[in-house]
Enzyme design. Sequence first.
Site, PDB file in Angstrom:
ATOM      1  N   CYS A 115      40.418  36.434  40.426  1.00 34.08           N
ATOM      2  CA  CYS A 115      40.499  35.987  39.039  1.00 34.08           C
ATOM      3  C   CYS A 115      41.820  35.359  38.647  1.00 34.08           C
ATOM      4  O   CYS A 115      41.943  34.833  37.554  1.00 34.08           O
ATOM      5  CB  CYS A 115      40.224  37.155  38.096  1.00 34.08           C
ATOM      6  SG  CYS A 115      41.433  38.476  38.213  1.00 34.08           S
ATOM      7  N   GLY A 116      42.829  35.418  39.496  1.00 31.76           N
ATOM      8  CA  GLY A 116      44.072  34.771  39.115  1.00 31.76           C
ATOM      9  C   GLY A 116      44.846  35.575  38.095  1.00 31.76           C
ATOM     10  O   GLY A 116      44.856  36.792  38.108  1.00 31.76           O
TER      11      GLY A 116
END
Length: 278
Positions: A115-116
């Site tokens: 998801c960063g």
Amino acid sequence: MGRATVRRRVLRIRESVRSQRPDTLAAEEPMEIRVGGRPLTVTMRTPGSDFDLAVGFLVSEGVVRAAGDVRGIRYCAGATADGGNTYNVVDVVLASDVAAPDASLERNFYTTSSCGLCGKASLDAVRTTAAWTVAEDPARVEQEVLESLPGRLREAQRVFDTTGGLHAAGLFSTAGELLCLREDVGRHNAVDKVVGHALRSGLLPLRDSVLLVSGRASFELVQKAVMAGIPVLAAVSAPSSLAAELAEESGLTLVGFLRGRSMNVYTGAERLVERQPA
């Protein structure tokens, strides 16, 4: 140094027939990014192009803009208690006239491979001021060229061929030439590696270029493209609503569901040159 793949013995079942066999997995290890010896963030990544990853992350955060902003990069010796080097800690030394990252960027948690930068406190904190305006880039790309890029990206994915478990980011010229490809378990890491390579090669801003990513196009990937001066971002899957919103605000061309001769152009359709009738 870390390897991009790991071999592991697995139980294989095919139509109730069982067998033991080795399998190749994409490696995933934590990497801590430090700036001037100060810990900044930890990301889960596939080892390889680690210096590009660290520098690309700093480009995305607006810390560095040119190769001269980075005085040096190194793996930290003595990263373990016994003084060994894990090659999982990278320290970036900035030039004397470059301001250190704002303390608000520090992460007290892992940035996951999926998801960063999920831990951003607010949307406003992510809307980093870009050094270049992609809206003014006169780049044009022919529809046929854009349609050919997923196949070219796939052909160049060497590690994916052996693991089936990596995302890819490919930087192309608007004529369709592959300029740089990086693979990683995290699509945001793959993009940072591409951008970091470009900065270290003195290529920013990446005018007249197309960034193609496997999977979806998130807000963060649009931000990274804008920060690197890339005018066209294409994805083989869907963009998010915030990705489309930021692309429109920034003047970036955003393409999703790029598969075969089909695509959705969400913003910046004026850069797409239509196929000429036979």
